[in-house]
Write an enzyme that holds these catalytic residues in place. Structure first.
Site, PDB file in Angstrom:
ATOM      1  N   CYS A  90      -0.150  -2.540  -7.335  1.00  0.00           N
ATOM      2  CA  CYS A  90       0.133  -1.373  -8.180  1.00  0.00           C
ATOM      3  C   CYS A  90       0.997  -0.354  -7.450  1.00  0.00           C
ATOM      4  CB  CYS A  90      -1.168  -0.717  -8.638  1.00  0.00           C
ATOM      5  SG  CYS A  90      -2.081  -1.725  -9.815  1.00  0.00           S
ATOM      6  N   HIS A  91       0.563   0.066  -6.275  1.00  0.00           N
ATOM      7  CA  HIS A  91       1.329   1.097  -5.565  1.00  0.00           C
ATOM      8  C   HIS A  91       1.559   0.734  -4.107  1.00  0.00           C
ATOM      9  CE1 HIS A  91      -0.721   3.010  -8.990  1.00  0.00           C
ATOM     10  NE2 HIS A  91       0.476   3.526  -9.192  1.00  0.00           N
TER      11      HIS A  91
END
Lengths: 186, 418
Positions: free
Chosen positions: A150-151
């Site tokens: 995701c990040h």
């Protein structure tokens, strides 16, 4: 309320009456507050986990089928729990490292009960995604542990955050070894 | 109040939205007849009952599942697993009964004191609209637990629409979303059961608007002629309403904590079974008088028309009652017929609770005929032939012994307070 009553003058002549009236106001106010709280409590409390949800709060899990170098994901309270049978190289990599500069410095020994078994909640401490690295072929990040797509948080072989935005290491749940290979999580 | 109004933040808001002056006008200084008795408590109690239903209902919907295979189990889940779920559900189910008790008393009070007469006809209509919406909401709410009574109650009530010629079958299929009561019916009933209470709130607002135009009627049934006939709503009637609320909550708490299933049916703790009808179907108690009228008429369509007509006739009441005098206090004959009518409704309820056989059929028919005769024969004739007692000059006169002036102490003290 009270001061406007005293200002009203004609109805209450003596200080004694004032005190009684004040007492009545306070007693009424206090009872109203207690009553309101008693009504509010069930209206709020019903939103907390119900009995059937709490009944599933701990699980038992047998680790014996997991081969060295293999990972398994189990569901506990609806969350994924990573159970990894670590290789000697991974254990070494987790220990032979200077943790001082880590964002969340924690020695590997604090994160495991038995060095070969790493048990942790598989939820990225950044914003709750599930990091990759459980299955062979998935990206494991720069430290051969887990990688959150995701990040871009990189976790090492002890599940500690090394690079990326996550603030904490992957959480270790409360668990006990019931026997050599059976654990009870929760 | 004046001190409060001088607060700069209050003034800032007030200049842009005069909400405080509005509230003061409608809830504090609002002139209320000085002679209201405790029968006038039931309007505010009905409002509170509506709020209780909405709050507990929203919370129950957190846990309820409107699906035919899961609904019954989810209600049991609420009763056994959810924290305080038993309390919330019992408050909601008994709250419906309390709401109807309060509204029925409110309605009978209006009938006794002639509150429906000019210029309050629209106020009366709006109240009846609220009653009809409450009935629809309560009926659909009773279906949601999906027990045997839920299912067969829904079947019987919706089948009434088949009585209508030509469109009956089409309409019933439309209601059901199938060929029997089933999952689609449950889904739409849940949706509407959630929607209707908020629509009721809307009608309540208009009901209050209409009320505040000509103000409350009162036990003497004569208009307020000036400040000597009224009291400010706060604190005189806020306190009186709160006292009544205390009694209401005592009764309510008794039902919830000591007899939560007294007004319910044991059969509704059996999961719905579309293949087996319970031996004795009864609606909830608040529908029983209407149910009796339905059963009293031995014709499907006429029975349904009779049942709906029993509520619809109330809309015409302001014109069926031809007497110029509002309050039963000054109508000696009407007063007796009023209580006879109350008795008649109670008898209809009692008959509705019992199986339609033997003497219950005859009693039910007599009581049904009398119900309509009260409106269509007795009331129109009474207005013409009844000799009414003389009305007092003003509300203040009997209370204040003819003085007409407000006792200086009470009036002056109040002025300063507000």
């Amino acid at each position: 309320m009270t001061d406007s009553t005293s200002a009203a003058g004609p109805t209450c002549v003596h200080g004694e009456d004032e005190t009684r009236r004040d007492f009545l106001y306070l007693a009424t106010g206090a009872m109203t507050a207690i009553g309101a709280a008693a009504i509010a409590w069930p209206l709020v409390q019903n939103m907390n986990p119900s009995a059937d949800v709490l009944a599933l709060s701990s699980i038992e899990f047998d680790l014996s089928p997991i081969e060295v170098g293999q990972s398994v994901t189990v569901s506990w309270r609806g969350k994924p729990v990573f159970a990894r049978h670590r290789t000697p190289e991974e254990i070494t990599a987790a220990n032979d490292v200077d943790i001082k500069n880590f964002r969340d410095p924690e020695p590997d020994s604090d994160r495991v009960q038995k060095p070969e078994w790493l048990i942790m909640v598989g939820i990225c401490t950044h914003l709750g995604c599930i990091p990759l690295g459980q299955k062979s072929g998935e990206p494991k990040g720069n430290f051969d542990g887990w990688f959150c797509p995701c990040h871009g948080s990189h976790y090492d072989t002890s599940g500690r955050i090394r690079v990326g935005p996550a603030p904490r290491n992957l959480d270790v749940p409360e668990y006990v070894f019931l026997s050599d290979t059976v654990i009870k999580i929760g | 109040m004046e001190k409060f109004m001088q607060n700069p933040i209050v003034q800032w808001v007030e200049y842009r939205l005069p909400v405080f002056a509005f509230m003061n006008h409608q809830l504090v200084d609002y002139p209320t007849p000085r002679n209201l008795n405790y029968w006038w408590n039931f309007g505010s109690l009905a409002g509170i009952a509506l709020v209780i239903q909405i709050v507990t209902g929203i919370v129950l919907a957190f846990h309820y599942t409107p699906q035919a295979d899961l609904a019954f189990a989810s209600v049991e889940h609420i009763m056994r697993n959810v924290n305080y779920g038993w309390l919330l559900r019992y408050v909601h189910s008994n709250g419906a009964s309390m709401f109807f008790i309060v509204v029925f008393i409110h309605l009978f009070r209006g009938m006794y004191y002639g509150s429906y007469k000019a210029p309050r006809e629209i106020l009366w209509w709006l109240g009846l609209v609220i009653l009809l919406m409450m009935m629809a909401t309560a009926f659909m709410g009773y279906v949601l637990p999906w027990g045997q009574m839920s299912y067969w109650g829904a079947t019987v009530i919706t089948n009434m629409f088949t009585a209508f010629p030509l469109v009956g079958d089409w309409l019933t299929t439309l209601l059901w979303g199938g060929f029997v009561v089933g999952n689609p019916t449950l889904n739409r009933f849940f949706s509407l059961h959630y929607l209707l209470p908020f629509m009721i709130v809307g009608v309540v607002v208009v009901h209050l608007w209409a009320l505040h135009v000509h103000k409350s009627n009162n036990p003497l049934g004569i208009d307020m002629k000036g400040p000597q006939d009224s009291l400010p709503f706060h604190p005189y009637y806020t306190i009186k309403d709160m006292y009544g609320l205390g009694i209401f909550l005592l009764v309510f708490a008794y039902l919830v904590f000591f007899a939560p299933n007294m007004l319910g049916e044991a059969d509704n703790y059996i999961p719905a079974n579309p293949l087996v009808t319970p031996p004795h179907i009864v609606p909830e108690w608040y529908f029983l008088p209407f149910y009796s009228i339905l059963r009293a008429i031995p014709d499907k369509l006429l029975g349904v028309i009779g049942m709906f007509g029993a509520t619809m006739i109330l809309f015409a009441l302001p014109w069926l009652d031809t007497s110029k005098v509002r309050s039963a206090k000054f109508r000696p004959i009407f007063k007796q017929f009023f209580w006879l009518f109350v008795l008649d409704v109670l008898v209809l309820g009692w008959v509705g609770k019992n199986p339609p056989e033997g003497m219950f059929i005859i009693i039910g028919r007599v009581a049904s005929v009398y119900y309509f005769a009260h409106f269509l024969v007795i009331l129109p004739l009474l207005g013409k032939f009844e000799k009414t007692c003389p009305l007092p000059e003003s509300i203040g006169t009997p209370v204040l012994g003819g003085g007409g002036e407000m006792p200086s102490g009470a009036a002056a003290a109040k002025r300063e307070k507000s």
